[in-house]
Design a protein around this motif. Sequence first.
Motif, PDB file in Angstrom:
ATOM      1  N   GLY A  96       0.813  -1.213   0.000  1.00 11.21           N
ATOM      2  CA  GLY A  96       0.000   0.000   0.000  1.00 11.21           C
ATOM      3  C   GLY A  96       0.841   1.255   0.000  1.00 11.21           C
ATOM      4  O   GLY A  96       2.074   1.212   0.096  1.00 11.21           O
ATOM      5  N   ALA A  97       0.158   2.391  -0.107  1.00  8.04           N
ATOM      6  CA  ALA A  97       0.833   3.683  -0.247  1.00  8.04           C
ATOM      7  C   ALA A  97       1.733   3.996   0.950  1.00  8.04           C
ATOM      8  O   ALA A  97       2.838   4.513   0.795  1.00  8.04           O
ATOM      9  N   ARG A  98       1.259   3.669   2.169  1.00  7.58           N
ATOM     10  CA  ARG A  98       2.025   4.051   3.341  1.00  7.58           C
ATOM     11  C   ARG A  98       3.327   3.256   3.449  1.00  7.58           C
ATOM     12  O   ARG A  98       4.378   3.811   3.754  1.00  7.58           O
ATOM     13  N   LEU A  99       3.238   1.956   3.154  1.00  7.63           N
ATOM     14  CA  LEU A  99       4.426   1.123   3.232  1.00  7.63           C
ATOM     15  C   LEU A  99       5.436   1.530   2.142  1.00  7.63           C
ATOM     16  O   LEU A  99       6.642   1.619   2.387  1.00  7.63           O
ATOM     17  N   VAL A 141      20.089   0.383   9.939  1.00 10.51           N
ATOM     18  CA  VAL A 141      19.172  -0.738  10.216  1.00 10.51           C
ATOM     19  C   VAL A 141      18.200  -0.328  11.326  1.00 10.51           C
ATOM     20  O   VAL A 141      16.986  -0.540  11.215  1.00 10.51           O
ATOM     21  N   ASP A 142      18.725   0.285  12.393  1.00 12.45           N
ATOM     22  CA  ASP A 142      17.860   0.767  13.481  1.00 12.45           C
ATOM     23  C   ASP A 142      16.807   1.738  12.942  1.00 12.45           C
ATOM     24  O   ASP A 142      15.644   1.697  13.344  1.00 12.45           O
ATOM     25  N   GLN A 143      17.227   2.640  12.044  1.00 12.80           N
ATOM     26  CA  GLN A 143      16.290   3.609  11.486  1.00 12.80           C
ATOM     27  C   GLN A 143      15.195   2.912  10.696  1.00 12.80           C
ATOM     28  O   GLN A 143      14.029   3.304  10.752  1.00 12.80           O
ATOM     29  N   PHE A 144      15.574   1.858   9.963  1.00 14.86           N
ATOM     30  CA  PHE A 144      14.560   1.116   9.196  1.00 14.86           C
ATOM     31  C   PHE A 144      13.537   0.511  10.147  1.00 14.86           C
ATOM     32  O   PHE A 144      12.325   0.633   9.942  1.00 14.86           O
ATOM     33  N   VAL A 145      14.031  -0.146  11.182  1.00 12.80           N
ATOM     34  CA  VAL A 145      13.133  -0.796  12.148  1.00 12.80           C
ATOM     35  C   VAL A 145      12.232   0.254  12.802  1.00 12.80           C
ATOM     36  O   VAL A 145      11.022   0.054  12.958  1.00 12.80           O
ATOM     37  N   ALA A 146      12.831   1.398  13.163  1.00 16.28           N
ATOM     38  CA  ALA A 146      12.063   2.459  13.829  1.00 16.28           C
ATOM     39  C   ALA A 146      10.991   3.026  12.902  1.00 16.28           C
ATOM     40  O   ALA A 146       9.837   3.231  13.309  1.00 16.28           O
ATOM     41  N   MET A 147      11.351   3.271  11.654  1.00 19.74           N
ATOM     42  CA  MET A 147      10.389   3.847  10.705  1.00 19.74           C
ATOM     43  C   MET A 147       9.257   2.859  10.404  1.00 19.74           C
ATOM     44  O   MET A 147       8.093   3.245  10.298  1.00 19.74           O
ATOM     45  N   LEU A 148       9.618   1.576  10.289  1.00 22.61           N
ATOM     46  CA  LEU A 148       8.588   0.559  10.032  1.00 22.61           C
ATOM     47  C   LEU A 148       7.680   0.422  11.255  1.00 22.61           C
ATOM     48  O   LEU A 148       6.459   0.305  11.120  1.00 22.61           O
ATOM     49  N   THR A 149       8.281   0.463  12.438  1.00 19.55           N
ATOM     50  CA  THR A 149       7.497   0.353  13.666  1.00 19.55           C
ATOM     51  C   THR A 149       6.501   1.508  13.769  1.00 19.55           C
ATOM     52  O   THR A 149       5.318   1.295  14.043  1.00 19.55           O
ATOM     53  N   ALA A 150       6.983   2.728  13.537  1.00 24.64           N
ATOM     54  CA  ALA A 150       6.092   3.889  13.617  1.00 24.64           C
ATOM     55  C   ALA A 150       4.972   3.773  12.582  1.00 24.64           C
ATOM     56  O   ALA A 150       3.818   4.086  12.860  1.00 24.64           O
ATOM     57  N   ASP A 205      -0.776   1.779  10.148  1.00 28.28           N
ATOM     58  CA  ASP A 205      -1.043   1.089   8.882  1.00 28.28           C
ATOM     59  C   ASP A 205      -1.110  -0.426   9.125  1.00 28.28           C
ATOM     60  O   ASP A 205      -0.088  -1.052   9.434  1.00 28.28           O
ATOM     61  N   PRO A 206      -2.293  -1.028   8.973  1.00 25.85           N
ATOM     62  CA  PRO A 206      -2.444  -2.458   9.276  1.00 25.85           C
ATOM     63  C   PRO A 206      -1.506  -3.345   8.459  1.00 25.85           C
ATOM     64  O   PRO A 206      -0.992  -4.343   8.965  1.00 25.85           O
ATOM     65  N   GLN A 207      -1.254  -2.983   7.198  1.00 23.47           N
ATOM     66  CA  GLN A 207      -0.366  -3.798   6.370  1.00 23.47           C
ATOM     67  C   GLN A 207       1.058  -3.777   6.929  1.00 23.47           C
ATOM     68  O   GLN A 207       1.710  -4.820   7.029  1.00 23.47           O
ATOM     69  N   ALA A 208       1.520  -2.593   7.307  1.00 26.09           N
ATOM     70  CA  ALA A 208       2.860  -2.485   7.899  1.00 26.09           C
ATOM     71  C   ALA A 208       2.916  -3.274   9.205  1.00 26.09           C
ATOM     72  O   ALA A 208       3.939  -3.902   9.523  1.00 26.09           O
ATOM     73  N   ALA A 209       1.816  -3.273   9.961  1.00 26.00           N
ATOM     74  CA  ALA A 209       1.778  -4.026  11.223  1.00 26.00           C
ATOM     75  C   ALA A 209       1.906  -5.525  10.947  1.00 26.00           C
ATOM     76  O   ALA A 209       2.637  -6.235  11.653  1.00 26.00           O
ATOM     77  N   VAL A 234       2.992  -1.214  21.100  1.00 24.36           N
ATOM     78  CA  VAL A 234       2.939  -2.599  21.570  1.00 24.36           C
ATOM     79  C   VAL A 234       1.858  -3.409  20.847  1.00 24.36           C
ATOM     80  O   VAL A 234       2.154  -4.481  20.305  1.00 24.36           O
ATOM     81  N   PRO A 235       0.599  -2.912  20.774  1.00 24.34           N
ATOM     82  CA  PRO A 235      -0.407  -3.697  20.043  1.00 24.34           C
ATOM     83  C   PRO A 235      -0.036  -3.929  18.570  1.00 24.34           C
ATOM     84  O   PRO A 235      -0.322  -4.991  18.021  1.00 24.34           O
ATOM     85  N   ALA A 236       0.630  -2.944  17.943  1.00 24.11           N
ATOM     86  CA  ALA A 236       0.957  -3.085  16.524  1.00 24.11           C
ATOM     87  C   ALA A 236       2.009  -4.170  16.305  1.00 24.11           C
ATOM     88  O   ALA A 236       2.006  -4.863  15.295  1.00 24.11           O
ATOM     89  N   LEU A 237       2.928  -4.323  17.264  1.00 27.22           N
ATOM     90  CA  LEU A 237       4.014  -5.280  17.075  1.00 27.22           C
ATOM     91  C   LEU A 237       3.630  -6.679  17.511  1.00 27.22           C
ATOM     92  O   LEU A 237       4.242  -7.648  17.092  1.00 27.22           O
ATOM     93  N   GLY A 238       2.618  -6.778  18.375  1.00 32.27           N
ATOM     94  CA  GLY A 238       2.219  -8.094  18.859  1.00 32.27           C
ATOM     95  C   GLY A 238       3.244  -8.624  19.839  1.00 32.27           C
ATOM     96  O   GLY A 238       3.986  -7.863  20.467  1.00 32.27           O
ATOM     97  N   GLU A 239       3.318  -9.917  19.910  1.00 37.96           N
ATOM     98  CA  GLU A 239       4.141 -10.569  20.922  1.00 37.96           C
ATOM     99  C   GLU A 239       5.594 -10.610  20.454  1.00 37.96           C
ATOM    100  O   GLU A 239       5.929 -11.320  19.507  1.00 37.96           O
ATOM    101  N   ALA A 240       6.446  -9.829  21.076  1.00 37.02           N
ATOM    102  CA  ALA A 240       7.863  -9.848  20.707  1.00 37.02           C
ATOM    103  C   ALA A 240       8.714 -10.070  21.948  1.00 37.02           C
ATOM    104  O   ALA A 240       9.848  -9.641  22.029  1.00 37.02           O
TER     105      ALA A 240
END
Lengths: 252, 252
Positions: free
Chosen positions: A162-165, A200-209, A214-218, B242-248
């Motif tokens: 999707g657009a957000r990802l 790598v940390d920035q990627f994880v942080a940006m994806l997490t945010a 965004d349900p697809q990103a989740a 936390v809810p977005a990431l689920g069980e980590a």
Amino acid sequence: MRPAAESPATARPPAARRGSYRRLSVEARRAELLTAALGLFAHRAPEDVSLDDVALAAGASRPLVYRYFPGGKQQLYEAALRSAADELERCFEEPRSGPLSGRLSRVLDRYLAFVDEHDAGFSALLQSGSVVETSRTNAIVDEVRRAAAEEILLHLAVKGPGARLRMMVRTWITAVEAASLIWLDEGKQPPVEELRDWLVDQFVAMLTATATTDPQAARVMRAALIMEPAEGPVGRLARRVVPALGEASHLL
Amino acid sequence: MRPAAESPATARPPAARRGSYRRLSVEARRAELLTAALGLFAHRAPEDVSLDDVALAAGASRPLVYRYFPGGKQQLYEAALRSAADELERCFEEPRSGPLSGRLSRVLDRYLAFVDEHDAGFSALLQSGSVVETSRTNAIVDEVRRAAAEEILLHLAVKGPGARLRMMVRTWITAVEAASLIWLDEGKQPPVEELRDWLVDQFVAMLTATATTDPQAARVMRAALIMEPAEGPVGRLARRVVPALGEASHLL
């Protein structure tokens, strides 16, 4: 259009260099000139590379360089860029197995080695206002960015991103480019492994945010976290977040 | 160099337009031409704006435009860009009090309103290979980026910002630019408030990730979190992670 096979009448180098003259196939000679050009364009700004430099580096004559690259320096530059772009796209190839953070780290290692190896050329190309910038060079740079984004989305194993990802992946790629330019500008500091880990940390942080809205990103994030080992970059990041932030319980 | 006050002999418009002709001071006339140019350059690619368009939009004659801008379209473009850059830098001004996320949101609201208002011009300027790109236009764009980074570092209230914090701020600014271009490219989707919130989330995420390895960023983050209200963007983000990431838990 490629030049015909060299005829001795035009291709023979000046007498002084005849000792090092070798008969080469058209393809081999072209590749040799290109390699010489790429070596020069990698480490100098394009305006500091002359056709004479390329001829000298390749052990060829200036007329020979012109026979293979009648468009002169601009054509040589674009051919060298094309060749560098192919090399860079090969850096992105990574088997689609194992924890995502490991795959990303290995790709970044290769990418940053490329940046290190092509330092001055990389800066000159990506800093706005390059003297060799044309619609063709811009198209090549954009193609590499697109290839990088597509490769990452394939690794995220998402059908119909999707657009957000897509926005997240594209902005992270821009962030990697910007960080690489800053890194070069600061004399290649911090050490490249630190820069890689930070990216790598920035990627994880940006994806997490992004996953928070965004349900697809989740979904992507949850699937990726399952594969991450505790001793890997994501585990390390997760364990460091709480101590780094201190007491923020009023927000939870 | 500014033109001398208009003398009727050269400044008088063609007879057909004489009805709308007004005597103006040099400064006022210049400002009027510039406003007309900015309006055109904001919504069209520079190659689609002619001096005749500017003259028509300003109710002036082509020779009059040339008297004020002897460098023609390029000079007008650069003057319009200078004026737009000043406007953009004023967008960054924000009182240094209250939660940081609120300040960042308000600045982003103004920035994104500017992007919305200058859509085609913004894209044309920042997409590589702009036809009007010169060392002067690049210097103006870089100055705006530098001003944005300095303003953010002032808000973070950090004395002598280190390399990692500066890199984080500069890469986030690049990410904002990239996201703005994608937003324009996708017909201004998602709604601007969503884009703003996503960019604020990205800032918090990038700073958080940086704080895990950089003590200075960690200090900045802790000080900022204390000011954040639970119902603000950072509280919302924290509760959604936390809810977005689920069980980590295997990572902790």
